[in-house]
Design a protein around this motif. Structure first.
Motif, PDB file in Angstrom:
ATOM      1  N   THR A 149      10.507 -54.458  -9.938  1.00  0.00           N
ATOM      2  CA  THR A 149      10.498 -55.748  -9.227  1.00  0.00           C
ATOM      3  C   THR A 149       9.114 -56.373  -9.258  1.00  0.00           C
ATOM      4  OG1 THR A 149      12.236 -54.900  -7.763  1.00  0.00           O
ATOM      5  CG2 THR A 149      11.047 -56.861  -7.046  1.00  0.00           C
ATOM      6  N   ALA A 150       8.069 -55.580  -9.071  1.00  0.00           N
ATOM      7  CA  ALA A 150       6.701 -56.109  -9.102  1.00  0.00           C
ATOM      8  C   ALA A 150       6.361 -56.654 -10.482  1.00  0.00           C
ATOM      9  CB  ALA A 150       5.712 -55.017  -8.698  1.00  0.00           C
ATOM     10  N   ARG A 151       6.793 -55.979 -11.530  1.00  0.00           N
ATOM     11  CA  ARG A 151       6.500 -56.455 -12.886  1.00  0.00           C
ATOM     12  C   ARG A 151       7.285 -57.738 -13.195  1.00  0.00           C
ATOM     13  NH1 ARG A 151       3.274 -53.149 -15.668  1.00  0.00           N
ATOM     14  NH2 ARG A 151       3.112 -50.952 -15.024  1.00  0.00           N
ATOM     15  N   LEU A 152       8.477 -57.876 -12.629  1.00  0.00           N
ATOM     16  CA  LEU A 152       9.227 -59.121 -12.799  1.00  0.00           C
ATOM     17  C   LEU A 152       8.505 -60.276 -12.104  1.00  0.00           C
ATOM     18  CD1 LEU A 152      11.724 -60.663 -13.754  1.00  0.00           C
ATOM     19  CD2 LEU A 152      12.921 -59.896 -11.682  1.00  0.00           C
ATOM     20  N   ALA A 153       7.909 -60.001 -10.954  1.00  0.00           N
ATOM     21  CA  ALA A 153       7.142 -61.035 -10.247  1.00  0.00           C
ATOM     22  C   ALA A 153       5.961 -61.490 -11.090  1.00  0.00           C
ATOM     23  CB  ALA A 153       6.665 -60.510  -8.898  1.00  0.00           C
ATOM     24  N   LEU A 154       5.291 -60.565 -11.770  1.00  0.00           N
ATOM     25  CA  LEU A 154       4.152 -60.934 -12.606  1.00  0.00           C
ATOM     26  C   LEU A 154       4.590 -61.776 -13.789  1.00  0.00           C
ATOM     27  CD1 LEU A 154       2.034 -57.650 -12.698  1.00  0.00           C
ATOM     28  CD2 LEU A 154       1.669 -59.694 -11.328  1.00  0.00           C
ATOM     29  N   LYS A 155       5.823 -61.612 -14.241  1.00  0.00           N
ATOM     30  CA  LYS A 155       6.318 -62.430 -15.344  1.00  0.00           C
ATOM     31  C   LYS A 155       6.492 -63.883 -14.913  1.00  0.00           C
ATOM     32  CE  LYS A 155       9.810 -62.388 -19.000  1.00  0.00           C
ATOM     33  NZ  LYS A 155      11.018 -61.717 -19.539  1.00  0.00           N
ATOM     34  N   VAL A 156       6.789 -64.110 -13.635  1.00  0.00           N
ATOM     35  CA  VAL A 156       6.946 -65.479 -13.133  1.00  0.00           C
ATOM     36  C   VAL A 156       5.590 -66.177 -13.089  1.00  0.00           C
ATOM     37  CG1 VAL A 156       7.657 -66.892 -11.178  1.00  0.00           C
ATOM     38  CG2 VAL A 156       9.001 -64.880 -11.808  1.00  0.00           C
TER      39      VAL A 156
ATOM     40  N   PRO B 112      -3.309 -66.947 -22.765  1.00  0.00           N
ATOM     41  CA  PRO B 112      -1.884 -66.804 -23.090  1.00  0.00           C
ATOM     42  C   PRO B 112      -1.222 -65.594 -22.449  1.00  0.00           C
ATOM     43  CG  PRO B 112      -3.134 -67.385 -25.050  1.00  0.00           C
ATOM     44  CD  PRO B 112      -4.132 -67.095 -23.986  1.00  0.00           C
ATOM     45  N   GLU B 113      -1.940 -64.502 -22.334  1.00  0.00           N
ATOM     46  CA  GLU B 113      -1.337 -63.295 -21.770  1.00  0.00           C
ATOM     47  C   GLU B 113      -1.341 -63.307 -20.251  1.00  0.00           C
ATOM     48  OE1 GLU B 113      -5.145 -60.267 -22.131  1.00  0.00           O
ATOM     49  OE2 GLU B 113      -4.161 -60.998 -23.947  1.00  0.00           O
ATOM     50  N   GLN B 114      -2.069 -64.231 -19.637  1.00  0.00           N
ATOM     51  CA  GLN B 114      -2.167 -64.267 -18.178  1.00  0.00           C
ATOM     52  C   GLN B 114      -1.460 -65.478 -17.573  1.00  0.00           C
ATOM     53  OE1 GLN B 114      -6.297 -63.612 -16.962  1.00  0.00           O
ATOM     54  NE2 GLN B 114      -6.548 -62.088 -18.578  1.00  0.00           N
ATOM     55  N   PHE B 115      -0.694 -66.189 -18.367  1.00  0.00           N
ATOM     56  CA  PHE B 115       0.103 -67.309 -17.861  1.00  0.00           C
ATOM     57  C   PHE B 115       1.554 -66.867 -17.734  1.00  0.00           C
ATOM     58  CE2 PHE B 115      -1.917 -71.693 -18.126  1.00  0.00           C
ATOM     59  CZ  PHE B 115      -3.185 -71.204 -17.897  1.00  0.00           C
ATOM     60  N   GLY B 116       2.187 -67.277 -16.627  1.00  0.00           N
ATOM     61  CA  GLY B 116       3.609 -67.018 -16.463  1.00  0.00           C
ATOM     62  C   GLY B 116       4.401 -68.277 -16.736  1.00  0.00           C
TER      63      GLY B 116
ATOM     64  N   PRO C 217       5.082 -67.722 -26.242  1.00  0.00           N
ATOM     65  CA  PRO C 217       5.305 -69.123 -25.849  1.00  0.00           C
ATOM     66  C   PRO C 217       4.125 -69.737 -25.102  1.00  0.00           C
ATOM     67  CG  PRO C 217       6.692 -67.622 -24.576  1.00  0.00           C
ATOM     68  CD  PRO C 217       6.089 -66.816 -25.676  1.00  0.00           C
ATOM     69  N   GLN C 218       3.386 -68.912 -24.325  1.00  0.00           N
ATOM     70  CA  GLN C 218       2.263 -69.457 -23.566  1.00  0.00           C
ATOM     71  C   GLN C 218       1.183 -70.037 -24.489  1.00  0.00           C
ATOM     72  OE1 GLN C 218       3.752 -66.591 -23.024  1.00  0.00           O
ATOM     73  NE2 GLN C 218       4.334 -66.496 -20.869  1.00  0.00           N
ATOM     74  N   LEU C 219       1.051 -69.476 -25.695  1.00  0.00           N
ATOM     75  CA  LEU C 219       0.075 -69.992 -26.643  1.00  0.00           C
ATOM     76  C   LEU C 219       0.412 -71.428 -27.035  1.00  0.00           C
ATOM     77  CD1 LEU C 219      -2.251 -69.776 -28.671  1.00  0.00           C
ATOM     78  CD2 LEU C 219      -0.653 -68.676 -30.254  1.00  0.00           C
TER      79      LEU C 219
ATOM     80  N   ASP D 256      13.496 -70.290 -20.313  1.00  0.00           N
ATOM     81  CA  ASP D 256      13.224 -70.354 -18.876  1.00  0.00           C
ATOM     82  C   ASP D 256      11.775 -70.709 -18.563  1.00  0.00           C
ATOM     83  OD1 ASP D 256      15.794 -69.762 -18.071  1.00  0.00           O
ATOM     84  OD2 ASP D 256      15.460 -67.601 -18.109  1.00  0.00           O
ATOM     85  N   TYR D 257      11.049 -71.176 -19.561  1.00  0.00           N
ATOM     86  CA  TYR D 257       9.632 -71.523 -19.380  1.00  0.00           C
ATOM     87  C   TYR D 257       9.555 -72.907 -18.736  1.00  0.00           C
ATOM     88  CZ  TYR D 257       4.628 -71.321 -20.636  1.00  0.00           C
ATOM     89  OH  TYR D 257       3.248 -71.266 -20.612  1.00  0.00           O
ATOM     90  N   LEU D 258       9.607 -72.934 -17.423  1.00  0.00           N
ATOM     91  CA  LEU D 258       9.694 -74.195 -16.696  1.00  0.00           C
ATOM     92  C   LEU D 258       8.481 -75.082 -16.941  1.00  0.00           C
ATOM     93  CD1 LEU D 258      11.243 -75.965 -14.683  1.00  0.00           C
ATOM     94  CD2 LEU D 258      10.036 -74.807 -12.842  1.00  0.00           C
ATOM     95  N   ASP D 259       7.294 -74.494 -17.011  1.00  0.00           N
ATOM     96  CA  ASP D 259       6.089 -75.303 -17.230  1.00  0.00           C
ATOM     97  C   ASP D 259       6.183 -76.084 -18.536  1.00  0.00           C
ATOM     98  OD1 ASP D 259       4.781 -74.841 -14.912  1.00  0.00           O
ATOM     99  OD2 ASP D 259       3.230 -73.535 -15.722  1.00  0.00           O
ATOM    100  N   ALA D 260       6.761 -75.481 -19.570  1.00  0.00           N
ATOM    101  CA  ALA D 260       6.901 -76.189 -20.845  1.00  0.00           C
ATOM    102  C   ALA D 260       7.854 -77.364 -20.696  1.00  0.00           C
ATOM    103  CB  ALA D 260       7.406 -75.231 -21.924  1.00  0.00           C
ATOM    104  N   TRP D 261       8.954 -77.151 -19.996  1.00  0.00           N
ATOM    105  CA  TRP D 261       9.905 -78.251 -19.774  1.00  0.00           C
ATOM    106  C   TRP D 261       9.264 -79.350 -18.933  1.00  0.00           C
ATOM    107  CZ3 TRP D 261      13.899 -78.433 -22.785  1.00  0.00           C
ATOM    108  CH2 TRP D 261      14.487 -77.265 -23.269  1.00  0.00           C
ATOM    109  N   LYS D 262       8.459 -78.970 -17.947  1.00  0.00           N
ATOM    110  CA  LYS D 262       7.767 -79.969 -17.127  1.00  0.00           C
ATOM    111  C   LYS D 262       6.869 -80.852 -17.979  1.00  0.00           C
ATOM    112  CE  LYS D 262       5.575 -78.497 -13.507  1.00  0.00           C
ATOM    113  NZ  LYS D 262       4.789 -77.600 -12.619  1.00  0.00           N
TER     114      LYS D 262
END
Length: 899
Positions: free
Chosen positions: A581-588, A694-698, A735-737, A767-773
């Motif tokens: 669960t904690a690792r899923l939170a970090l993915k967000v 890129p590796e630190q953006f959710g 995708p973050q890149l 599901d990358y909401l920031d990209a859609w925004k």
């Protein structure tokens, strides 16, 4: 009713006898639009407009014209598949409008969409419109092409496109526009028959024209200085002294981004020299902004000290110079000199003297005192802290009311844990406000009393006095609410009133009343860590797990329910589930950069605790170092905020040693090194920051506090170009890149290229909401087709039903049945909304007495209403809202005709 009933309703209304048709005609128009029968809807609007008579006819007729245009645009959105065709249609529609009817047009990247030759033709037609309010969201090549066309067609222009005057190459365009369209800033007024009403003569004054002209003049000023035409620049500033300060800010902001130390030095010499000759122009902050790029700290301090020693200096200018000198001394790490200057200012000035930079003198005096107190806290100088807080209280006490002054003093006292002093300070203000007799301003007085009561609540909550919190809520008559449910959790003071109430009830043994308060609060504010902690302290059993799951289901881009579910799972000994669960939170959102200091990177902290409990001490140490690094960097932020740049650098270097891969720490370090003139060393840290981003953006990662502007500054933008393009070749699956590359291209005013990168990011992670925004934010600039904009808004609504993480509105949704069905499907996410939480007894009684006397009030209804019903969603769609407004307009016109 459901969407399948809409066509049937339209047919039933159409079949009514003519005599009954008039009463239901507005309803029929609404149903026709819902059913997609826009041709019949246009006929209905046209017929209604023809039937209008009487004094309101012209007013309602204009609304009818706008309705017809909106209906045509809906057809256009459904028929045209590309943005260029849609723009051509909007331009043709604007050309057909009467000259007096203003139209707003967002100009997309026409050069990128149509090519330079076709774009030039469209821009020529656009600029010759007599009635257009133009916004240049496309920027870049389109803006340059429009500037060229405007200069070529200057004789034919019917209105001045001041918004085109941007960039360093605007001299000729500004001069041409200023010659053809002289300044009409003087306003002639005429008294109307009704007392106290004044009508502006809009033929002689245009506030929009005045605002855009001032902005254009700032760019013109920058262009003059860039060409070293300083005599003309000085004359321009002296001729427009009222606007000099704002224009200096505007062009200085532009010049700072040019990243040319030699040019910055020339501009500094001009501004600092002019400020010395004319201290009242207000140019000190603008000149000070160029000190670091120009490397002239010692010269700047000497100039300021010389001016401050001038006996004839006016009080307002003296305050401004003193502020600038104080910032310069702090930047140079001369803290004793800076503190001495602050103390001198407090000794010499009073609340009756004029303030600098448009601020009230009282607030400025409080700012000075609080800065001294904050320096004392940060540098462990208790004497400065005591002196600053005493002076701040005295200044605020000159007139006890709400606003910046009193709130900031209370906050500073609480930061120093001076609870008794804070209590007496706020209580004195509350007593004074309650005794004031202001029948002519009753609503403001009610607001002030509620705010002061909230500040007293802050004091009791911070001091750990739950009994007093509960007594205050139940016995204070000024809450303007009958029950806690009517009081916004953050509607008063700084403390979360609901959490404070719940903690107080729990301390009183009334936990059964406290838990619903916290659950209702977290349904509205799911990012409140202290609320989760309080809830787990009161009811931290397995029964909370389904509720946390439900909270996350409502908002899949808020990581806090997952973080605190992981905490609860660890507490229950279910460590495997807790780690997952904690690792899923970090993915967000790994860094939750928008969170306040002290709560950031909580996901890392929780994961570290879980790994330690599982015996993986080395991994746990890594995550704990991440958290420790960010906390140290936050301390550096506090130092940088007050101007202690050199001291903040020491903390950023310490933070880097603990977690060298933290992009936010690397960015802060690079910024401070650049400000100190160590450019080569700064670029190394910029590069590390972009490599780690890129590796630190959710999926909804906000830039950490202090990392704003990563792509707007030339020094970092050039490094980003090099690093991110290299990563694109070596790691094309992240995708973050591509999201970051999109931000870079958008900052370079290349909307087409930015859009392509954002689409690649969204394709890699749907599901990358920031990209859609970002795709949605580029809709105007990139000229997205109306149908695509509609589909995009619907998709974002499906991803984020509460619309907490994006600003995409329903304005452009053209598929009304799908909008209705989408929102209907989300109704299962609604949580129960209680009618009562905690009775505010004295406040309820006071309101009852007021209502008996005929007073009205508005209650707080809760943020959960943001989970709309289908009907509420339709009411926010642009055409439906315009239709309802038109229906009201025609009803008023018909009523006036009958009278």
């Amino acid at each position: 009713p459901p969407t399948n009933a809409w066509p049937l309703l339209a047919r039933q209304l159409a079949s009514l006898p003519a005599a009954a048709r008039r009463d239901v005609e507005p309803l029929r128009l609404l149903v026709l639009i819902l059913a997609g029968e826009t041709g019949d809807a246009r006929q209905a609007v046209h017929a209604a407009a023809q039937a209008l008579r009487g004094p309101m006819r012209e007013y309602a007729a204009q609304g009818s014209a706008e309705m017809l245009q909106a209906l045509q645009m809906l057809d256009d959105a459904r028929q045209h598949t590309d943005g260029l065709t849609a723009f051509r249609w909007r331009l043709e529609a604007a050309e057909k409008l009467p000259a007096k009817q203003m139209v707003r047009l967002e100009v997309p990247d026409l050069a990128g969409m149509a090519g330079a030759a076709e774009a030039e033709k469209l821009l020529a037609r656009l600029l010759l419109l007599p009635n257009a309010n133009l916004s240049w969201s496309g920027g870049g090549e389109t803006l340059k092409l429009a500037q060229h066309v405007a200069l070529r067609e200057i004789k034919a222009l019917k209105q001045p496109p001041w918004s085109l005057v941007q960039g360093p190459d605007c001299l000729a365009l500004y001069q041409a526009l200023a010659g053809k369209f002289p300044d009409r800033s003087r306003t002639r007024t005429e008294a109307l028959p009704a007392p106290g009403l004044v009508m502006l003569d809009m033929e002689r004054d245009d506030s929009r024209d005045s605002y855009e002209r001032r902005s254009a003049r700032a760019w013109y000023l920058a262009a003059l200085l860039e060409q070293e035409r300083t005599a003309e620049a000085e004359q321009l500033l002296l001729t427009n002294q009222d606007d000099a300060r704002g224009e200096a800010y505007a062009f200085t902001d532009h010049l700072r981004r040019l990243n040319d130390p030699a040019q910055a030095r020339r501009m500094y010499e001009f501004l600092a020299g002019l400020a010395q000759k004319n201290p009242d122009l207000g140019l000190w902050p603008a000149a000070g902004a160029l000190v670091a790029p120009a490397g002239v700290e010692a010269d700047w301090i000497a100039r300021l000290q010389a001016v401050l020693g001038t006996p004839a200096l006016k009080p307002k200018a003296r305050l401004a110079v003193r502020e600038a000198l104080n910032r310069a001394l702090l930047a140079a790490d001369r803290v004793d000199d800076a503190a001495g200057l602050l103390r001198q200012a407090l000794a010499e000035t009073s609340a009756s003297e004029p303030g600098a930079a448009g601020r009230k003198p009282r607030d400025q005096r409080i700012e000075t005192a609080l800065l001294l107190a904050k320096l004392g806290r940060l540098l462990n100088r208790d004497d400065w802290t005591r002196e600053g807080l005493t002076a701040a209280q005295a200044a605020a006490g000159d007139r006890m009311d709400t606003g910046y002054g009193l709130q900031s003093v209370t906050r500073a006292l609480l930061e120093q844990k001076r609870y008794a002093g804070a209590e007496s300070f706020v209580f004195a203000a509350l007593r004074q406000a309650a005794a004031a007799n202001q029948p002519e301003n009753r609503s403001r007085r009610a607001y002030e009393l509620r705010d002061l009561a909230g500040q007293l609540l802050d004091v009791y909550a911070a001091a750990g006095r739950p009994a007093d919190v509960l007594a205050l809520l139940e016995r204070m008559p000024y809450w303007e609410a009958r029950d806690l449910i009517e009081l916004s959790p953050r509607g008063v003071g700084e403390e979360n009133a609901w959490r404070a109430a719940a903690v107080a009830l729990h301390a009183a043994g009334r936990t059964a009343e406290a838990v619903p308060i916290l659950k209702t609060m977290l349904a509205q504010q799911p990012g409140e860590d202290a609320g989760y902690q309080a809830l787990l302290d009161m009811a931290g059993g397995a029964e909370l797990l389904p509720w946390l799951d439900q909270l996350y289901a409502r908002d899949r881009f808020e990581e806090r329910p997952l973080i605190w579910k992981a905490v609860l799972l660890q507490k229950l000994g279910r460590l495997d589930e807790a780690e997952q669960t904690a690792r899923l939170a970090l993915k967000v959102d790994p860094t939750d950069g928008e969170t306040r200091a002290g709560d950031r990177v909580r996901g890392y902290a929780v994961l570290g605790d879980i790994l330690a409990a599982r015996g993986r001490q080395e991994d746990a140490t890594f995550f704990r170092h991440v958290v420790q690094s960010v906390r140290i960097a936050e301390q550096g932020d506090e130092l940088a905020e007050v101007g202690l740049v050199k001291r903040s650098l020491e903390l950023y270097e310490k933070a880097q040693a603990l977690f060298a891969d933290a992009y936010c720490v690397q960015w802060r370090l690079a910024e401070r090194l650049w400000a100190l003139g160590q450019k080569e060393e700064a670029e190394k840290h910029y590069a590390i920051a972009f490599e780690r981003m890129p590796e630190q953006f959710g999926r909804v990662a906000s830039l950490c506090f202090g990392c704003e502007g990563v792509f707007t500054k030339p020094q970092s933008r050039s490094v980003a170009e090099r690093v991110l393009l290299r990563l694109e070749q070596t790691n094309p699956q992240r995708p973050q890149l591509f999201f970051l590359l999109g931000q870079l291209r958008a900052a370079q005013e290349r909307p087409g290229a930015a859009l392509a990168y954002y689409r690649r990011a969204a394709a890699l992670d749907p599901d990358y909401l920031d990209a859609w925004k970002q795709i949605a934010e580029l809709a105007d600039a990139a000229g997205l087709a109306p149908a695509e904009r509609s589909a995009l808004a619907l998709h974002m609504l499906q991803m984020d039903p509460l619309c907490r993480h994006h600003s995409s509105s329903f304005e452009h949704i053209t598929d009304l049945p799908t909008l209705w069905e989408t929102v209907r499907a989300q109704q299962s996410l609604a949580l129960p909304w209680p009618e009562r939480l905690l009775e505010l007894r004295a406040s309820r009684e006071r309101l009852a007495r007021r209502e008996e006397g005929g007073e009205s009030r508005s209650a707080y209804d809760g943020d959960d209403e943001r989970l709309r019903t289908p009907g509420q969603a339709l009411l926010q769609q642009g055409l439906i809202r315009s239709t309802l407004q038109w229906m009201q307009m025609t009803a008023v016109a018909n009523a006036a005709q009958e009278e």
